[in-house]
Design a protein around this motif. Sequence first.
Motif, short mmCIF file in Angstrom:
data_model
loop_
_atom_site.label_atom_id
_atom_site.label_comp_id
_atom_site.label_asym_id
_atom_site.label_seq_id
_atom_site.Cartn_x
_atom_site.Cartn_y
_atom_site.Cartn_z
N PHE A 1 0.86 -1.18 0.00
CA PHE A 1 0.00 0.00 0.00
C PHE A 1 0.90 1.24 0.00
O PHE A 1 1.63 1.46 0.97
CB PHE A 1 -0.90 -0.02 1.24
N HIS B 1 -5.53 6.55 7.11
CA HIS B 1 -6.83 6.07 6.67
C HIS B 1 -7.63 5.37 7.76
O HIS B 1 -8.81 5.09 7.56
CB HIS B 1 -6.65 5.11 5.48
N ASN C 1 -14.30 0.44 8.36
CA ASN C 1 -14.67 0.00 7.01
C ASN C 1 -13.76 0.74 6.03
O ASN C 1 -14.07 1.84 5.58
CB ASN C 1 -16.14 0.30 6.74
N VAL C 2 -12.61 0.14 5.75
CA VAL C 2 -11.62 0.80 4.91
C VAL C 2 -11.22 -0.10 3.74
O VAL C 2 -11.36 -1.32 3.80
CB VAL C 2 -10.36 1.19 5.71
N SER C 3 -10.75 0.53 2.69
CA SER C 3 -10.25 -0.19 1.54
C SER C 3 -8.92 0.44 1.12
O SER C 3 -8.79 1.67 1.10
CB SER C 3 -11.24 -0.11 0.38
N PHE C 4 -7.93 -0.42 0.82
CA PHE C 4 -6.60 0.06 0.44
C PHE C 4 -6.32 -0.33 -1.01
O PHE C 4 -6.41 -1.52 -1.37
CB PHE C 4 -5.53 -0.54 1.35
N LEU C 5 -5.98 0.64 -1.83
CA LEU C 5 -5.58 0.36 -3.20
C LEU C 5 -4.14 -0.12 -3.20
O LEU C 5 -3.25 0.56 -2.69
CB LEU C 5 -5.71 1.63 -4.06
N THR D 1 -0.66 -7.18 3.51
CA THR D 1 -0.58 -5.82 2.97
C THR D 1 0.36 -5.00 3.85
O THR D 1 0.16 -4.93 5.08
CB THR D 1 -1.97 -5.15 2.93
#
Length: 312
Positions: free
Chosen positions: A17, A24, A34-38, A105
Amino acid sequence: MSVLICGSIAYDNTMVFPDRFRHHILPDQIHILNVSFLVPEMRREFGGCAGNIAYNLKLLGGEPLMMATVGRDADPYLERFEALGIPVGHVRRIDEAFTAQCFITTDLDDNQITAFHPGAMSFSHENRVSDAQDVKLGIVAPDGRDGMLTHARQFADAGIPFVFDPGQGLPMFDGADLLDFLELATWCTVNDYEARMLCERTGLSEAQVAERVSAFIVTLGGEGSRVYHDGTMSDVACVPADELLDPTGCGDAYRGGLLYGLSRGADIVSSARLASVMGSIKIASRGGQNHAPTRTEIERRFRASFGSPLDF
């Protein structure tokens, strides 16, 4: 004769990441996370303790024999090992499961969020040590809980000396379980963190653990390792690495070297020295099975580090 390696086969999925988790993840909102990592960068590596140990043992010229469970997605892994000349006849396929998978990650601060899916590893107890022939010694490496308990008992019942290597599976066992493992095993090896946990759960000191096995080996990362044997403790130096790139699989590389020495009749200290060489080679390469030193290179590093030839 072969070395029977009971443990996990897994795929390691590593993602980077390109930011920091702390930017974040809001501390005051952690209860509704509630998170999302690109993650633009991803690698998929062949891993698992049995796979990594077998790979390193084969590099040394040993005869690894894996006993593990994989899922319906295991063809690339098994085809690779067959091409490397590592037998997979005792690797059981569980068609209703996936092969064990680790998803890691890492952010720019080297913080990690890891998810592990055991998949087919949970069926490892269905394998039987007695199905393998001409086995000289073995290892019980991290695997499904029931499999580790079952294989330790089967090694002991068959009179086959084996290494108990609880690794990251150690938290699955209470003090009574761990004392049983030590009663059955010939040798035990852990890292320094696992040694503390082992001692806390059994109520034994490191020296007292050592009294229950032929040798007790505690790895210390960059500080080398401690080898308890015959009522004494020997320090084995860390071998300098060309580069400190990726520690993934270093412990398994160490165990591959240890098993090779023991299978060739070397004493425990010499075996641990070779183990240190293998760990130092591995850390300079990404992934658990991408290093490929020649036997000549391994021998050169052994002599340079310890002042004697690798004659086993």
